[in-house]
Design a protein around this motif. Structure first.
Motif, PDB file in Angstrom:
ATOM      1  N   ASP A 123      18.268  32.687  -1.359  1.00 32.08           N
ATOM      2  CA  ASP A 123      18.460  34.073  -1.777  1.00 32.08           C
ATOM      3  C   ASP A 123      17.242  34.655  -2.494  1.00 32.08           C
ATOM      4  N   LEU A 124      16.225  33.844  -2.709  1.00 34.51           N
ATOM      5  CA  LEU A 124      15.095  34.268  -3.537  1.00 34.51           C
ATOM      6  C   LEU A 124      13.877  34.718  -2.741  1.00 34.51           C
ATOM      7  N   GLY A 125      13.968  34.736  -1.416  1.00 38.57           N
ATOM      8  CA  GLY A 125      12.874  35.245  -0.595  1.00 38.57           C
ATOM      9  C   GLY A 125      11.833  34.226  -0.184  1.00 38.57           C
ATOM     10  N   LEU A 126      12.142  32.959  -0.340  1.00 42.92           N
ATOM     11  CA  LEU A 126      11.197  31.906   0.043  1.00 42.92           C
ATOM     12  C   LEU A 126      11.254  31.662   1.553  1.00 42.92           C
ATOM     13  N   SER A 127      10.157  31.174   2.123  1.00 43.31           N
ATOM     14  CA  SER A 127      10.081  30.922   3.562  1.00 43.31           C
ATOM     15  C   SER A 127      10.940  29.720   3.960  1.00 43.31           C
ATOM     16  N   ALA A 128      11.220  29.641   5.248  1.00 44.03           N
ATOM     17  CA  ALA A 128      12.024  28.539   5.780  1.00 44.03           C
ATOM     18  C   ALA A 128      11.364  27.192   5.517  1.00 44.03           C
ATOM     19  N   SER A 129      10.048  27.122   5.625  1.00 42.73           N
ATOM     20  CA  SER A 129       9.368  25.843   5.392  1.00 42.73           C
ATOM     21  C   SER A 129       9.449  25.426   3.928  1.00 42.73           C
ATOM     22  N   THR A 130       9.361  26.375   3.023  1.00 34.54           N
ATOM     23  CA  THR A 130       9.503  26.057   1.600  1.00 34.54           C
ATOM     24  C   THR A 130      10.934  25.649   1.288  1.00 34.54           C
ATOM     25  N   LEU A 131      11.892  26.352   1.857  1.00 31.36           N
ATOM     26  CA  LEU A 131      13.301  25.986   1.654  1.00 31.36           C
ATOM     27  C   LEU A 131      13.579  24.574   2.166  1.00 31.36           C
ATOM     28  N   GLN A 132      12.986  24.211   3.310  1.00 31.12           N
ATOM     29  CA  GLN A 132      13.173  22.866   3.843  1.00 31.12           C
ATOM     30  C   GLN A 132      12.553  21.830   2.908  1.00 31.12           C
ATOM     31  N   ALA A 133      11.375  22.131   2.379  1.00 35.78           N
ATOM     32  CA  ALA A 133      10.722  21.212   1.444  1.00 35.78           C
ATOM     33  C   ALA A 133      11.566  21.030   0.185  1.00 35.78           C
ATOM     34  N   LEU A 134      12.144  22.100  -0.317  1.00 32.91           N
ATOM     35  CA  LEU A 134      13.012  21.997  -1.496  1.00 32.91           C
ATOM     36  C   LEU A 134      14.226  21.130  -1.194  1.00 32.91           C
ATOM     37  N   GLN A 135      14.803  21.314  -0.019  1.00 38.16           N
ATOM     38  CA  GLN A 135      15.953  20.502   0.376  1.00 38.16           C
ATOM     39  C   GLN A 135      15.547  19.036   0.514  1.00 38.16           C
ATOM     40  N   ASP A 136      14.370  18.792   1.084  1.00 34.89           N
ATOM     41  CA  ASP A 136      13.892  17.422   1.287  1.00 34.89           C
ATOM     42  C   ASP A 136      13.715  16.664  -0.024  1.00 34.89           C
ATOM     43  N   VAL A 137      13.327  17.372  -1.092  1.00 34.27           N
ATOM     44  CA  VAL A 137      13.136  16.707  -2.381  1.00 34.27           C
ATOM     45  C   VAL A 137      14.379  16.747  -3.254  1.00 34.27           C
ATOM     46  N   GLY A 138      15.443  17.376  -2.745  1.00 32.52           N
ATOM     47  CA  GLY A 138      16.719  17.325  -3.436  1.00 32.52           C
ATOM     48  C   GLY A 138      17.029  18.471  -4.369  1.00 32.52           C
ATOM     49  N   TYR A 139      16.212  19.527  -4.350  1.00 40.01           N
ATOM     50  CA  TYR A 139      16.534  20.693  -5.167  1.00 40.01           C
ATOM     51  C   TYR A 139      17.687  21.440  -4.516  1.00 40.01           C
ATOM     52  N   GLU A 140      18.747  21.677  -5.274  1.00 45.12           N
ATOM     53  CA  GLU A 140      19.923  22.316  -4.706  1.00 45.12           C
ATOM     54  C   GLU A 140      20.072  23.767  -5.134  1.00 45.12           C
ATOM     55  N   GLN A 141      19.894  24.046  -6.425  1.00 45.98           N
ATOM     56  CA  GLN A 141      20.022  25.411  -6.930  1.00 45.98           C
ATOM     57  C   GLN A 141      18.887  25.700  -7.900  1.00 45.98           C
ATOM     58  N   PRO A 142      18.437  26.940  -7.937  1.00 43.42           N
ATOM     59  CA  PRO A 142      17.376  27.285  -8.875  1.00 43.42           C
ATOM     60  C   PRO A 142      17.879  27.281 -10.313  1.00 43.42           C
TER      61      PRO A 142
END
Length: 79
Positions: free
Chosen positions: A6-25
């Motif tokens: 919901d914060l306007g980040l790109s799909a690749s950044t969102l995937q990287a966040l998911q890969d490292v386990g970040y779930e919510q800001p």
């Protein structure tokens, strides 16, 4: 609380966040990322361990153009 998506980040950044386990800001990320994604300057203050580095780092990564050989971001931190 919104998701990183919901914060306007790109799909690749969102995937990287998911890969490292970040779930919510965290609160600082929720408030800072949209402002910084708009290209605006800001000053933020939050406790150690609250996610400040990602709050300013993720939008900076989104805006950096690797083909440009010049300074594209500046982070000031007190010691």
């Amino acid at each position: 609380m919104p998701a990183f998506a919901d914060l306007g980040l790109s799909a690749s950044t969102l995937q990287a966040l998911q890969d490292v386990g970040y779930e919510q800001p965290s609160p600082i990320q929720e408030q800072a990322i949209p402002v910084l994604m708009e290209g605006r300057d800001m000053i933020g203050q939050a406790q150690t361990g609250s996610g400040k580095t990602a709050a300013f780092g993720l939008p900076m990564i989104e805006h950096v153009d690797p083909s440009e050989n010049e300074v594209q971001g500046l982070v000031l931190t007190p010691t």
